[in-house]
Design a protein around this motif. Structure first.
Motif, PDB file in Angstrom:
ATOM      1  N   TYR A 102       0.739  -1.228   0.315  1.00  0.00           N
ATOM      2  CA  TYR A 102      -0.158   0.644  -0.039  1.00  0.00           C
ATOM      3  C   TYR A 102       1.235   1.139  -0.093  1.00  0.00           C
ATOM      4  O   TYR A 102       0.065   1.958  -0.931  1.00  0.00           O
ATOM      5  CB  TYR A 102      -1.033   0.151   1.137  1.00  0.00           C
ATOM      6  CG  TYR A 102      -1.854   2.026   1.517  1.00  0.00           C
ATOM      7  CD1 TYR A 102      -2.587   1.575   0.407  1.00  0.00           C
ATOM      8  CD2 TYR A 102      -1.025   2.307   2.065  1.00  0.00           C
ATOM      9  CE1 TYR A 102      -3.433   3.161   0.346  1.00  0.00           C
ATOM     10  CE2 TYR A 102      -2.179   3.868   2.218  1.00  0.00           C
ATOM     11  CZ  TYR A 102      -3.043   4.333   1.904  1.00  0.00           C
ATOM     12  OH  TYR A 102      -3.677   5.290   1.615  1.00  0.00           O
ATOM     13  N   PHE A 103       1.336   1.475   0.920  1.00  0.00           N
ATOM     14  CA  PHE A 103       2.768   2.496   1.308  1.00  0.00           C
ATOM     15  C   PHE A 103       3.297   3.070  -0.198  1.00  0.00           C
ATOM     16  O   PHE A 103       3.681   3.360  -0.868  1.00  0.00           O
ATOM     17  CB  PHE A 103       3.196   2.628   2.727  1.00  0.00           C
ATOM     18  CG  PHE A 103       2.553   2.598   3.388  1.00  0.00           C
ATOM     19  CD1 PHE A 103       1.937   4.199   3.436  1.00  0.00           C
ATOM     20  CD2 PHE A 103       2.572   1.731   4.179  1.00  0.00           C
ATOM     21  CE1 PHE A 103       0.634   4.002   5.061  1.00  0.00           C
ATOM     22  CE2 PHE A 103       2.396   2.315   5.630  1.00  0.00           C
ATOM     23  CZ  PHE A 103       0.840   3.493   5.655  1.00  0.00           C
ATOM     24  N   SER A 104       4.057   1.316  -0.554  1.00  0.00           N
ATOM     25  CA  SER A 104       5.064   1.763  -1.483  1.00  0.00           C
ATOM     26  C   SER A 104       4.245   2.290  -3.278  1.00  0.00           C
ATOM     27  O   SER A 104       4.831   2.786  -4.105  1.00  0.00           O
ATOM     28  CB  SER A 104       5.693   0.392  -2.035  1.00  0.00           C
ATOM     29  OG  SER A 104       4.221  -1.182  -2.905  1.00  0.00           O
ATOM     30  N   LYS A 105       2.675   2.053  -3.171  1.00  0.00           N
ATOM     31  CA  LYS A 105       2.011   2.716  -4.245  1.00  0.00           C
ATOM     32  C   LYS A 105       1.438   4.090  -3.899  1.00  0.00           C
ATOM     33  O   LYS A 105       1.165   4.751  -5.193  1.00  0.00           O
ATOM     34  CB  LYS A 105       0.916   1.514  -4.813  1.00  0.00           C
ATOM     35  CG  LYS A 105       1.187   0.429  -4.720  1.00  0.00           C
ATOM     36  CD  LYS A 105       1.911   0.536  -6.275  1.00  0.00           C
ATOM     37  CE  LYS A 105       2.398  -1.254  -6.074  1.00  0.00           C
ATOM     38  NZ  LYS A 105       2.850  -1.093  -7.292  1.00  0.00           N
ATOM     39  N   GLN A 106       1.868   4.681  -3.213  1.00  0.00           N
ATOM     40  CA  GLN A 106       1.354   5.848  -2.886  1.00  0.00           C
ATOM     41  C   GLN A 106       2.640   7.293  -3.768  1.00  0.00           C
ATOM     42  O   GLN A 106       3.328   7.028  -4.216  1.00  0.00           O
ATOM     43  CB  GLN A 106       1.734   6.585  -1.442  1.00  0.00           C
ATOM     44  CG  GLN A 106       0.346   5.323  -0.314  1.00  0.00           C
ATOM     45  CD  GLN A 106      -1.191   5.665  -0.673  1.00  0.00           C
ATOM     46  OE1 GLN A 106      -1.451   6.627  -1.264  1.00  0.00           O
ATOM     47  NE2 GLN A 106      -1.365   4.173  -1.818  1.00  0.00           N
ATOM     48  N   GLN A 107       2.333   8.361  -3.433  1.00  0.00           N
ATOM     49  CA  GLN A 107       3.174   9.433  -4.135  1.00  0.00           C
ATOM     50  C   GLN A 107       4.554   9.622  -3.815  1.00  0.00           C
ATOM     51  O   GLN A 107       3.683   9.775  -2.005  1.00  0.00           O
ATOM     52  CB  GLN A 107       2.218  10.592  -4.590  1.00  0.00           C
ATOM     53  CG  GLN A 107       2.581  11.798  -4.934  1.00  0.00           C
ATOM     54  CD  GLN A 107       3.475  11.743  -6.605  1.00  0.00           C
ATOM     55  OE1 GLN A 107       2.862  11.233  -7.260  1.00  0.00           O
ATOM     56  NE2 GLN A 107       4.752  12.218  -6.512  1.00  0.00           N
ATOM     57  N   GLY A 108       4.923   9.737  -3.807  1.00  0.00           N
ATOM     58  CA  GLY A 108       6.494   9.638  -2.876  1.00  0.00           C
ATOM     59  C   GLY A 108       6.826  11.455  -3.140  1.00  0.00           C
ATOM     60  O   GLY A 108       6.407  12.189  -3.675  1.00  0.00           O
ATOM     61  N   LEU A 109       8.115  11.035  -2.602  1.00  0.00           N
ATOM     62  CA  LEU A 109       9.305  12.606  -2.062  1.00  0.00           C
ATOM     63  C   LEU A 109       9.310  13.265  -4.339  1.00  0.00           C
ATOM     64  O   LEU A 109       9.622  12.310  -4.812  1.00  0.00           O
ATOM     65  CB  LEU A 109      10.060  12.781  -1.380  1.00  0.00           C
ATOM     66  CG  LEU A 109      10.680  13.712  -1.182  1.00  0.00           C
ATOM     67  CD1 LEU A 109      10.171  15.027  -0.582  1.00  0.00           C
ATOM     68  CD2 LEU A 109      12.324  13.714  -0.491  1.00  0.00           C
ATOM     69  N   ASP A 110       9.250  14.065  -4.538  1.00  0.00           N
ATOM     70  CA  ASP A 110       8.762  14.538  -5.411  1.00  0.00           C
ATOM     71  C   ASP A 110      10.602  15.031  -5.505  1.00  0.00           C
ATOM     72  O   ASP A 110      10.515  16.606  -5.515  1.00  0.00           O
ATOM     73  CB  ASP A 110       7.822  15.333  -5.736  1.00  0.00           C
ATOM     74  CG  ASP A 110       8.060  16.197  -7.359  1.00  0.00           C
ATOM     75  OD1 ASP A 110       8.484  15.321  -8.096  1.00  0.00           O
ATOM     76  OD2 ASP A 110       7.014  16.813  -7.977  1.00  0.00           O
ATOM     77  N   VAL A 111      11.384  14.896  -6.548  1.00  0.00           N
ATOM     78  CA  VAL A 111      12.730  15.041  -6.401  1.00  0.00           C
ATOM     79  C   VAL A 111      12.630  16.159  -7.612  1.00  0.00           C
ATOM     80  O   VAL A 111      12.813  15.134  -8.324  1.00  0.00           O
ATOM     81  CB  VAL A 111      13.852  14.352  -5.754  1.00  0.00           C
ATOM     82  CG1 VAL A 111      15.359  15.438  -5.902  1.00  0.00           C
ATOM     83  CG2 VAL A 111      13.796  13.640  -4.389  1.00  0.00           C
ATOM     84  N   ARG A 112      13.163  16.911  -7.688  1.00  0.00           N
ATOM     85  CA  ARG A 112      13.405  17.716  -8.981  1.00  0.00           C
ATOM     86  C   ARG A 112      15.125  18.346  -9.469  1.00  0.00           C
ATOM     87  O   ARG A 112      15.106  18.637  -8.250  1.00  0.00           O
ATOM     88  CB  ARG A 112      12.741  19.291  -8.981  1.00  0.00           C
ATOM     89  CG  ARG A 112      11.032  18.871  -8.669  1.00  0.00           C
ATOM     90  CD  ARG A 112      10.324  20.806  -9.395  1.00  0.00           C
ATOM     91  NE  ARG A 112       9.124  19.576  -9.086  1.00  0.00           N
ATOM     92  CZ  ARG A 112       8.662  19.948  -9.956  1.00  0.00           C
ATOM     93  NH1 ARG A 112       8.585  19.579 -11.165  1.00  0.00           N
ATOM     94  NH2 ARG A 112       6.910  18.909  -9.492  1.00  0.00           N
ATOM     95  N   TYR A 113      15.656  17.833 -10.612  1.00  0.00           N
ATOM     96  CA  TYR A 113      16.972  17.918 -10.364  1.00  0.00           C
ATOM     97  C   TYR A 113      17.159  18.917 -10.972  1.00  0.00           C
ATOM     98  O   TYR A 113      16.060  19.886 -12.314  1.00  0.00           O
ATOM     99  CB  TYR A 113      17.391  16.382 -11.039  1.00  0.00           C
ATOM    100  CG  TYR A 113      17.431  15.233 -10.220  1.00  0.00           C
ATOM    101  CD1 TYR A 113      18.096  15.195  -9.635  1.00  0.00           C
ATOM    102  CD2 TYR A 113      16.890  14.602 -10.720  1.00  0.00           C
ATOM    103  CE1 TYR A 113      18.736  14.191  -8.760  1.00  0.00           C
ATOM    104  CE2 TYR A 113      16.447  13.774  -9.959  1.00  0.00           C
ATOM    105  CZ  TYR A 113      17.405  12.948  -9.111  1.00  0.00           C
ATOM    106  OH  TYR A 113      17.136  11.887  -8.426  1.00  0.00           O
TER     107      TYR A 113
END
Length: 113
Positions: A102-113
């Motif tokens: 369940y948690f792996s399918k949630q939106q994660g941290l959005d890291v922008r390079y």
């Protein structure tokens, strides 16, 4: 003889991947969502992205294998935390797989390079 065994092994591997045998361990998204609401949401937020304190980690979008490993280690005492150890102790293997899925399918941290 060896070449025939090698070809057979490759064919069986391809067939297993094609039929989804690599996911033989059942993971239930809805069961994970329900268990997360019951056990995890108070500290980590409903989707694992609203931690109660700055020290509480975000779970949303974490790798499935990492979450399984961390919860198993809290459960068996190899990883100690005064809050997480007692929370993980009553979880079944199925609960751990479902929560991690369940948690792996949630939106994660959005890291922008």
């Amino acid at each position: 003889m060896i070449e025939a065994m090698r070809i057979t092994l490759i064919a069986v591997s391809v067939l297993a991947l094609a039929t989804g045998a690599s996911s033989a361990i059942a993971r239930d998204y809805e069961a994970g969502k329900k268990k997360a609401a019951e056990v995890c949401a108070a500290c980590h937020g409903e989707d694992g992205n609203k931690p109660l304190t700055p020290d509480t980690p975000k779970l949303g979008g974490q790798y499935y294998d990492y979450l399984v490993h961390a919860l198993e280690q809290y459960k068996n005492g190899k990883r100690q935390n005064p809050l997480m150890s007692p929370m993980a102790a009553p979880l079944s293997k199925e609960d751990i797989r479902d929560l991690s899925f369940y948690f792996s399918k949630q939106q994660g941290l959005d890291v922008r390079y």
